[in-house]
Design an enzyme around this catalytic site. Sequence first.
Site, PDB file in Angstrom:
ATOM      1  N   ASP A  12       0.788  -1.087  -0.026  1.00 26.90           N
ATOM      2  CA  ASP A  12      -0.152  -0.020   0.087  1.00 26.90           C
ATOM      3  C   ASP A  12       0.807   1.346   0.067  1.00 26.90           C
ATOM      4  O   ASP A  12       0.499   2.225  -0.886  1.00 26.90           O
ATOM      5  CB  ASP A  12      -1.062  -0.117   1.213  1.00 26.90           C
ATOM      6  CG  ASP A  12      -2.142  -0.938   1.073  1.00 26.90           C
ATOM      7  OD1 ASP A  12      -2.862  -0.739  -0.043  1.00 26.90           O
ATOM      8  OD2 ASP A  12      -2.260  -1.816   1.796  1.00 26.90           O
ATOM      9  N   LYS A  63     -10.638  -0.744  -6.336  1.00 23.32           N
ATOM     10  CA  LYS A  63     -12.239  -0.696  -5.939  1.00 23.32           C
ATOM     11  C   LYS A  63     -13.209  -0.109  -6.792  1.00 23.32           C
ATOM     12  O   LYS A  63     -13.921   1.028  -6.262  1.00 23.32           O
ATOM     13  CB  LYS A  63     -12.436  -0.543  -4.557  1.00 23.32           C
ATOM     14  CG  LYS A  63     -11.787  -1.416  -3.230  1.00 23.32           C
ATOM     15  CD  LYS A  63     -11.913  -1.206  -2.103  1.00 23.32           C
ATOM     16  CE  LYS A  63     -11.447  -2.274  -1.045  1.00 23.32           C
ATOM     17  NZ  LYS A  63      -9.495  -1.870  -1.076  1.00 23.32           N
ATOM     18  N   ASP A  66     -18.303   2.866 -10.278  1.00 21.76           N
ATOM     19  CA  ASP A  66     -18.817   3.917 -11.017  1.00 21.76           C
ATOM     20  C   ASP A  66     -19.590   3.468 -12.033  1.00 21.76           C
ATOM     21  O   ASP A  66     -20.090   2.518 -11.825  1.00 21.76           O
ATOM     22  CB  ASP A  66     -17.364   4.620 -11.897  1.00 21.76           C
ATOM     23  CG  ASP A  66     -17.469   6.252 -11.646  1.00 21.76           C
ATOM     24  OD1 ASP A  66     -18.558   6.597 -12.220  1.00 21.76           O
ATOM     25  OD2 ASP A  66     -16.440   6.914 -11.368  1.00 21.76           O
ATOM     26  N   ILE A  67     -19.976   4.381 -12.900  1.00 24.57           N
ATOM     27  CA  ILE A  67     -20.887   3.926 -13.735  1.00 24.57           C
ATOM     28  C   ILE A  67     -20.156   2.937 -14.892  1.00 24.57           C
ATOM     29  O   ILE A  67     -18.995   3.235 -14.834  1.00 24.57           O
ATOM     30  CB  ILE A  67     -21.439   5.208 -14.738  1.00 24.57           C
ATOM     31  CG1 ILE A  67     -20.266   5.919 -15.334  1.00 24.57           C
ATOM     32  CG2 ILE A  67     -22.218   6.001 -13.815  1.00 24.57           C
ATOM     33  CD1 ILE A  67     -20.915   6.845 -16.393  1.00 24.57           C
ATOM     34  N   THR A  70     -17.387   4.355 -17.027  1.00 23.50           N
ATOM     35  CA  THR A  70     -16.027   4.845 -16.294  1.00 23.50           C
ATOM     36  C   THR A  70     -15.388   3.639 -15.604  1.00 23.50           C
ATOM     37  O   THR A  70     -13.983   3.394 -15.843  1.00 23.50           O
ATOM     38  CB  THR A  70     -16.474   5.787 -15.066  1.00 23.50           C
ATOM     39  OG1 THR A  70     -17.120   6.693 -15.896  1.00 23.50           O
ATOM     40  CG2 THR A  70     -15.019   6.243 -14.695  1.00 23.50           C
ATOM     41  N   GLY A 173      -3.690 -10.627  10.568  1.00 21.53           N
ATOM     42  CA  GLY A 173      -2.534  -9.728  11.429  1.00 21.53           C
ATOM     43  C   GLY A 173      -2.976  -8.505  11.867  1.00 21.53           C
ATOM     44  O   GLY A 173      -3.557  -8.358  12.837  1.00 21.53           O
ATOM     45  N   GLN A 175      -5.029  -5.937  11.248  1.00 27.53           N
ATOM     46  CA  GLN A 175      -6.562  -5.863  11.456  1.00 27.53           C
ATOM     47  C   GLN A 175      -7.071  -7.063  12.745  1.00 27.53           C
ATOM     48  O   GLN A 175      -8.287  -7.048  13.016  1.00 27.53           O
ATOM     49  CB  GLN A 175      -7.285  -5.878  10.345  1.00 27.53           C
ATOM     50  CG  GLN A 175      -6.937  -4.729   9.246  1.00 27.53           C
ATOM     51  CD  GLN A 175      -7.588  -4.494   8.224  1.00 27.53           C
ATOM     52  OE1 GLN A 175      -8.957  -4.805   8.197  1.00 27.53           O
ATOM     53  NE2 GLN A 175      -7.152  -4.602   7.018  1.00 27.53           N
ATOM     54  N   GLY A 177      -7.314 -10.437  12.256  1.00 25.28           N
ATOM     55  CA  GLY A 177      -7.780 -11.854  11.866  1.00 25.28           C
ATOM     56  C   GLY A 177      -6.549 -12.763  11.648  1.00 25.28           C
ATOM     57  O   GLY A 177      -5.532 -12.479  11.363  1.00 25.28           O
ATOM     58  N   GLY A 193      -0.832  -7.272   4.299  1.00 25.63           N
ATOM     59  CA  GLY A 193      -0.075  -5.996   4.115  1.00 25.63           C
ATOM     60  C   GLY A 193       0.775  -5.566   5.232  1.00 25.63           C
ATOM     61  O   GLY A 193       1.924  -6.619   5.411  1.00 25.63           O
TER      62      GLY A 193
HETATM   63  P1  BMP Z   1      -3.247  -4.892   6.026  1.00 30.07           P
HETATM   64  O1  BMP Z   1      -2.833  -6.289   6.105  1.00 30.07           O
HETATM   65  O2  BMP Z   1      -2.142  -3.838   6.065  1.00 30.07           O
HETATM   66  O3  BMP Z   1      -4.388  -4.507   6.957  1.00 30.07           O
HETATM   67  O4  BMP Z   1      -3.723  -4.504   4.357  1.00 30.07           O
HETATM   68  C1  BMP Z   1      -4.854  -5.053   4.206  1.00 30.07           C
HETATM   69  C2  BMP Z   1      -5.211  -4.734   2.648  1.00 30.07           C
HETATM   70  O5  BMP Z   1      -6.385  -5.132   2.140  1.00 30.07           O
HETATM   71  C3  BMP Z   1      -5.064  -3.263   2.476  1.00 30.07           C
HETATM   72  O6  BMP Z   1      -4.655  -2.878   1.069  1.00 30.07           O
HETATM   73  C4  BMP Z   1      -6.365  -2.784   2.368  1.00 30.07           C
HETATM   74  O7  BMP Z   1      -6.802  -1.578   1.525  1.00 30.07           O
HETATM   75  C5  BMP Z   1      -7.040  -4.095   1.774  1.00 30.07           C
HETATM   76  N1  BMP Z   1      -8.620  -4.330   2.202  1.00 30.07           N
HETATM   77  C6  BMP Z   1      -8.866  -4.615   3.515  1.00 30.07           C
HETATM   78  O8  BMP Z   1      -8.224  -4.281   4.256  1.00 30.07           O
HETATM   79  N2  BMP Z   1     -10.092  -4.840   3.620  1.00 30.07           N
HETATM   80  C7  BMP Z   1     -11.229  -5.019   2.594  1.00 30.07           C
HETATM   81  O9  BMP Z   1     -12.157  -5.234   3.043  1.00 30.07           O
HETATM   82  C8  BMP Z   1     -10.938  -4.728   1.503  1.00 30.07           C
HETATM   83  C9  BMP Z   1      -9.513  -4.455   1.264  1.00 30.07           C
HETATM   84  O10 BMP Z   1      -9.173  -4.400  -0.195  1.00 30.07           O
END
Ligand code: BMP
Length: 220
Positions: A12, A63, A66-67, A70, A173, A175, A177, A193
């Site tokens: 990222d 992610k 858009d229409i 686009t 990790g 976050q 999980g 990430g």
């Molecule tokens: P990290 O392991 O550093 O939290 O990164 C997670 C990655 O997954 C980031 O690139 C984030 O934008 C992406 N992501 C997420 O965390 N949750 C979602 O629901 C969708 C994602 O794309």
Amino acid sequence: MQPSKRVVLALDAPPLRRALSVASDSLPHVDAFKVGWPLIVSDGREAIRLLGSLGKPVLVDLKAADIPNTNRLVCEAVFSAGAAGVTAHAFPGKDSLAACVEAARRWKGLVFAVTEMSHPGAVEFMQDRAEALARTAVEAGADGIVAPATRPERIAALRKVVGKRTIISPGVGTQGGSPADAIRAGADYVIVGRTITESPQPAKAAAEVATAVAGAGHPH
Ligand code: BMP
């Protein structure tokens, strides 16, 4: 994307130089790289090209939401730069998602539709509609969905909707999980990430995630 390690490395943060160095250190332990908005804004197509030159598929996580026209232009830009896959939101509707799928087919690329995201706020609006979003992904012909490793029970619920389509799962990790729980619940790949990119030893961190995933088996 060929499943082997079942780990996708999320890159990222710029600078690109650092992302490339982490990517190349982690190479033996991951199946693909995912690059998102910050690196695309700072280094654009060069980021996709240079990561791709390491020899693994590059997923571009814009992610798109858009229409249809686009979304199609976004996907064409991404695939013509050498990406193997893109992410798109399902909530703008089947036509918007189908526009991504149509563009992807011309480049033999993949589309992953976002359903319920991994962060806490996803329960406010996304969770209630996640099954419907996953159904839209299937109907639009998406190759897979993104589902939250922070709530493995939701991966299991969404697996029932998408059948054999690929589930990629972020939220491991940093976050909170667990990679093994996400795989056991039905994810095909975990997306990781910061656990790797912010580690003083990225290769070691990537190897640890890959070992945890391998230990979970892959029952589906
Ligand atoms: P990290 O392991 O550093 O939290 O990164 C997670 C990655 O997954 C980031 O690139 C984030 O934008 C992406 N992501 C997420 O965390 N949750 C979602 O629901 C969708 C994602 O794309």
